[in-house]
Scaffold this motif. Structure first.
Motif, PDB file in Angstrom:
ATOM      1  N   GLU A   4       0.810  -1.218   0.000  1.00  0.00           N
ATOM      2  CA  GLU A   4       0.000   0.000   0.000  1.00  0.00           C
ATOM      3  C   GLU A   4       0.843   1.269   0.000  1.00  0.00           C
ATOM      4  O   GLU A   4       0.352   2.341  -0.308  1.00  0.00           O
ATOM      5  CB  GLU A   4      -0.925   0.005   1.213  1.00  0.00           C
ATOM      6  CG  GLU A   4      -1.940  -1.131   1.192  1.00  0.00           C
ATOM      7  CD  GLU A   4      -2.726  -1.199   2.482  1.00  0.00           C
ATOM      8  OE1 GLU A   4      -2.755  -0.191   3.220  1.00  0.00           O
ATOM      9  OE2 GLU A   4      -3.311  -2.255   2.752  1.00  0.00           O
ATOM     10  N   LEU A   5       2.110   1.177   0.350  1.00  0.00           N
ATOM     11  CA  LEU A   5       2.972   2.357   0.434  1.00  0.00           C
ATOM     12  C   LEU A   5       4.088   2.288  -0.597  1.00  0.00           C
ATOM     13  O   LEU A   5       5.247   2.476  -0.293  1.00  0.00           O
ATOM     14  CB  LEU A   5       3.567   2.470   1.840  1.00  0.00           C
ATOM     15  CG  LEU A   5       2.572   2.675   2.965  1.00  0.00           C
ATOM     16  CD1 LEU A   5       3.281   2.674   4.308  1.00  0.00           C
ATOM     17  CD2 LEU A   5       1.811   3.969   2.776  1.00  0.00           C
ATOM     18  N   SER A   6       3.779   2.023  -1.820  1.00  0.00           N
ATOM     19  CA  SER A   6       4.803   1.938  -2.857  1.00  0.00           C
ATOM     20  C   SER A   6       5.377   3.319  -3.129  1.00  0.00           C
ATOM     21  O   SER A   6       4.766   4.344  -2.835  1.00  0.00           O
ATOM     22  CB  SER A   6       4.224   1.360  -4.147  1.00  0.00           C
ATOM     23  OG  SER A   6       3.369   2.309  -4.762  1.00  0.00           O
ATOM     24  N   ALA A  10       4.347   7.791  -3.111  1.00  0.00           N
ATOM     25  CA  ALA A  10       5.046   8.741  -2.253  1.00  0.00           C
ATOM     26  C   ALA A  10       5.119  10.106  -2.949  1.00  0.00           C
ATOM     27  O   ALA A  10       5.136  10.188  -4.174  1.00  0.00           O
ATOM     28  CB  ALA A  10       6.450   8.243  -1.952  1.00  0.00           C
ATOM     29  N   PRO A  11       5.155  11.171  -2.179  1.00  0.00           N
ATOM     30  CA  PRO A  11       5.308  12.498  -2.788  1.00  0.00           C
ATOM     31  C   PRO A  11       6.591  12.576  -3.618  1.00  0.00           C
ATOM     32  O   PRO A  11       7.591  11.949  -3.280  1.00  0.00           O
ATOM     33  CB  PRO A  11       5.394  13.440  -1.586  1.00  0.00           C
ATOM     34  CG  PRO A  11       4.812  12.676  -0.442  1.00  0.00           C
ATOM     35  CD  PRO A  11       5.067  11.228  -0.726  1.00  0.00           C
TER      36      PRO A  11
END
Length: 166
Positions: A4-6, A10-11
């Motif tokens: 879920e946090l690939s 990401a910014p």
């Protein structure tokens, strides 16, 4: 890594506004002999109110986060290289050393706090050059350090860094 946090989510970038600047007699990078260097961190009154340093003088040391502003982004290392440019040492990944040519060019240093005068911090042993942007200052607190018996380092490290602060 959590699916879920690939990195695609990401910014793209972060922006930081320095809270101060280093004033040091050192203006060019040097590998060693930082222990006796006296410097000043001038904190920005537009970023911090005068009471931002209240109680800081109760601590003997600081942790300073800063930007290696003189390192061009094109010089950053994204893989491995020998520490300190020494061919007699094994190549290490950039994340396994404290080289200034790191991808985000961020430095973290511990130094002695010699005095607080308003928003001016007098320090010794800060390995940052004159004009270095300071991103954060924290009091050094032993409670947050790992137990010494749990720390593991390569055997060659002590010899390679023996003159860093001396």
């Amino acid at each position: 890594m959590n699916q879920e946090l690939s990195t695609a989510q990401a910014p793209a970038a972060y922006q930081f506004r320095p809270i101060g600047v280093v004033r040091s007699p050192r203006t060019v990078p040097q590998h060693d002999h930082w222990g006796d260097v006296s410097a000043v961190i001038e904190l920005d009154p537009e970023q911090l109110e005068p009471d931002a340093v209240a109680g800081l003088d109760q601590f003997s040391h600081l942790e300073v986060v800063f930007h290696f502003h003189l390192v061009p982004e094109s010089d950053t290392v994204r893989g491995s290289c020998p520490p300190r440019g020494r061919g007699d040492l094994p190549a290490l990944g950039i994340l396994a050393q404290r080289l200034k040519e790191r991808p985000n060019r961020l430095g973290v240093s511990r130094c002695e706090l010699a005095g607080v005068d308003g928003l001016t911090l007098h320090v010794r042993g800060l390995d940052a050059l004159d004009g270095t942007p300071v991103l954060d200052v924290k009091p050094y607190q032993q409670i947050f350090q790992p137990a010494p018996e749990t720390v593991r380092e390569p055997t060659w490290l002590r010899a390679a860094m023996s003159a860093y602060y001396f």
